[in-house]
Design a protein around this motif. Structure first.
Motif, PDB file in Angstrom:
ATOM      1  N   TYR A   1      19.544   0.149  -4.066  1.00 19.48           N
ATOM      2  CA  TYR A   1      19.343   1.599  -3.913  1.00 19.48           C
ATOM      3  C   TYR A   1      18.178   1.904  -2.972  1.00 19.48           C
ATOM      4  N   VAL A  38      28.124   9.196   2.692  1.00 17.64           N
ATOM      5  CA  VAL A  38      26.729   8.880   3.010  1.00 17.64           C
ATOM      6  C   VAL A  38      26.565   8.648   4.511  1.00 17.64           C
ATOM      7  N   MET A  67      22.455   5.859   1.743  1.00 13.10           N
ATOM      8  CA  MET A  67      22.463   5.776   0.280  1.00 13.10           C
ATOM      9  C   MET A  67      23.425   4.691  -0.174  1.00 13.10           C
ATOM     10  N   ALA A  89      18.165   3.311   1.007  1.00 18.19           N
ATOM     11  CA  ALA A  89      17.517   4.606   1.237  1.00 18.19           C
ATOM     12  C   ALA A  89      16.516   4.486   2.377  1.00 18.19           C
TER      13      ALA A  89
END
Lengths: 431, 159
Positions: free
Chosen positions: A309, A294, A318, A313
């Motif tokens: 989450y 990520v 992530m 984001a």
């Protein structure tokens, strides 16, 4: 040892573990198998079980974060043939080491979670695909399976009900790609682990072409606790759409690397404190918050981000598998990227040209920048190669190789430029 | 039948986990078990496993060469894999590899003259919290490998 401490916050899966109390008797003493028993004795229907998991807002703990209850509801209900349930314990994403600890310290939570899932989806056979490098945990899981069979929690007519479930252990043998669910299926069929095209998705065409559901180890381990506390109460532990607790594997430049189970939505700053802060009191430079695939996040932004989450984001990265790689101010990002690029080059399965060739290009170009032979136009070319990999391959390994490159160059461009112009590091220390 | 009776018995236990028409699923375990006995997998062992599971030898070879823990070339008595991935690197993985190379007098993918040790660079072993991490013969994981612990490990294996 990395999970056996009291620096968790409201832990469920890792609560009360000593390293010696992994066996069935102790698990039952901790309230284990009560959820499975209750579901069977109360005769809960498949829909009721899935509704409870949906209410918990449990999302896949392996990387993609897909809602687990929804995934379970994709399995065909009235399918006449064999269906399969698979646990993905092929944990090989650099930075991730939580499933190993679940398997060795609380294996029955995984078994009970799988038994509940199998009941909900009407599945009678399951496999746990365990990373080849953790062979001691494979042996431990086999032992736990024996205990569960002997106690009537697995096998034919579980606890005297009409429901039967056979569960077996399977091991990989050194291929990162098998963590990708369709590569895992190929591997289970005794083949090279090369991913399949999707669709068809495993719920319609999975193991041996039969309907199959695959979840991560931690996802299954959370299931018994959802039924212990109730779906809504589990959800309330975290944030809306980010229910429950999550195990974060913290590695790199911290005083106490290890696994920390905390409610989703806990601020990163708190997690860092649990891990003892940045090693040697140094300044935080960067964090890779969800496993090596990520995008990297700068330290300052990370300190203002919550561990769930949606928040991660928003910070441009992530949550992935929950592997938090911490880097202090002395770290060279070119060198860090070099090792990451080598990993994806080594682990590309070779099936798709953009990934097979592209990962080699990425590695060789970062290698020449690190070794003082880079050219300034290389930075644009790295981005262009990343563009030509991402979204053009069968599976996400290509994306996983491309994302760190773009993020590193975007976030730390000045370091790459310095390397190219001065033929050595901007930061003085040895990584 | 090249392998010992014990080895075939262990393979049979794996075969029993799968539907009768899917014996090939046991090939991953069968090669691992065979390698325990033969240390590496020459073509005749792959052929033997193929015959035993009723699959083409080429399909067995595909598996043996795809997964990097199978030894498709001869190795020393002890194969030591060192993880140097980023999380391990940040906690001394590279330094540990350097120390071990120096101590054994070999580089990656080399074997000592006395055929005792082979050194390889492993990829992520899923134990980053224990860095530096090494694997001995694929199955024994050694954690927190300081110079002293590396010395002790090599001494122990030499005995």
């Amino acid at each position: 040892m990395t999970s056996l401490h009291n620096r968790h916050i409201k832990p469920l899966i890792l609560a009360g573990l000593t390293g010696d109390n992994w066996g069935l008797e102790e698990y039952v003493k901790r309230g284990g198998y009560a959820s499975l028993k209750r579901i069977l004795t109360e005769g809960m229907t498949s829909d009721q079980v899935i509704a409870e998991v949906k209410a918990s807002t449990l999302r896949g703990r392996g990387g993609a974060g897909f809602p687990s209850g929804l995934k379970w509801s994709f399995m065909p209900k009235n399918y006449a043939g064999q269906k399969y349930l698979i646990c993905n314990s092929d944990e090989g994403e650099p930075g991730t080491f939580k499933d190993r600890d679940i398997l060795r310290y609380n294996p029955h939570a995984v078994i009970e979670g799988m038994a509940i899932a199998a009941y909900a989806m009407g599945v009678s056979v399951g496999y746990n695909y365990i990373h080849g490098e953790i062979f001691a945990e494979y042996d431990r899981f086999e032992e736990a399976l024996e205990q569960a069979r002997a106690a009537g929690f697995l096998g034919d007519r579980i606890l005297g009900s009409e429901y039967s479930f056979q569960l077996h252990a399977f091991h990989g043998f050194g291929a990162y790609i098998c963590g990708e669910e369709t590569a895992l299926l190929e591997s289970l069929e005794g083949k090279k682990g090369q991913p399949r095209f999707k669709p068809p998705f495993p719920a319609s065409y999975g193991l041996y072409g039969k309907p199959t559901t695959i979840n991560n180890t931690e996802t299954f381990a959370a299931v018994p606790f959802i039924f212990q506390v109730g779906g809504e109460a589990y959800a309330a532990l975290g944030k809306p759409n980010n229910g429950g607790t999550k195990i974060f594997s913290v590695s790199g430049d911290v005083e106490r690397p290890g696994n920390y189970e905390i409610p989703l939505g806990t601020p990163f700053a708190e997690l860092l404190e649990l891990a003892g802060g940045v090693r040697g009191g140094k300044k935080l430079k960067a964090v890779i918050p969800g496993g090596s695939s990520v995008p990297v996040v700068k330290g300052d932004l990370m300190m203002a981000t919550d561990m769930d989450y949606d928040s991660i984001a928003k910070a441009g990265s992530m949550l992935g598998s929950g592997a938090v790689i911490v880097m202090d101010e002395t770290r060279c990002m070119v060198k860090a990227l070099l090792r990451l690029s080598y990993f994806y080059f080594e682990e590309s399965c070779g099936q798709c040209t953009p990934c097979r060739e592209g990962t080699g290009w990425l590695y060789r170009m970062v290698h020449r920048i690190e070794n003082g032979q880079g050219r300034i136009e290389d930075l644009d070319m790295l981005n262009s190669i990343a563009d030509n990999i991402q979204g053009r391959t069968i599976c996400a390994l290509g994306d996983a190789a491309a994302m760190p490159v773009r993020a590193m160059i975007q976030q730390f461009r000045e370091e790459f430029v310095y390397h190219i112009e001065h033929k050595h590091c901007l930061v003085p220390a040895y990584i | 039948m090249l392998l010992s009776e014990q080895t075939y018995k262990r393979i049979d236990r794996e075969v029993a986990k799968f539907p009768p028409d899917q014996k090939q699923s046991a090939v991953m375990a069968a090669l691992q078990i065979a390698q325990d006995e033969t240390r590496w997998l020459p073509p005749e062992v792959m052929q033997d496993v193929a015959d035993y599971l009723g699959m083409p030898a080429i399909a067995v070879q595909e598996v043996a060469t795809f997964y990097n823990m199978y030894n498709t070339k001869p190795v020393g008595k002890f194969k030591i894999s060192v993880c140097t991935n980023l999380p391990c690197q940040l906690s001394g993985g590279e330094k540990a590899a350097h120390y071990l190379k120096h101590k054994l007098g070999i580089d990656y993918r080399q074997t000592t003259a006395d055929d005792q040790f082979t050194l390889v660079e492993g990829e992520c072993m899923g134990a980053c919290g224990d860095a530096p991490v090494m694997l001995v013969n694929n199955k024994r994981m050694c954690s927190f490998m300081s110079d002293e612990k590396i010395d002790a490990l090599v001494e122990e294996l030499k005995k």
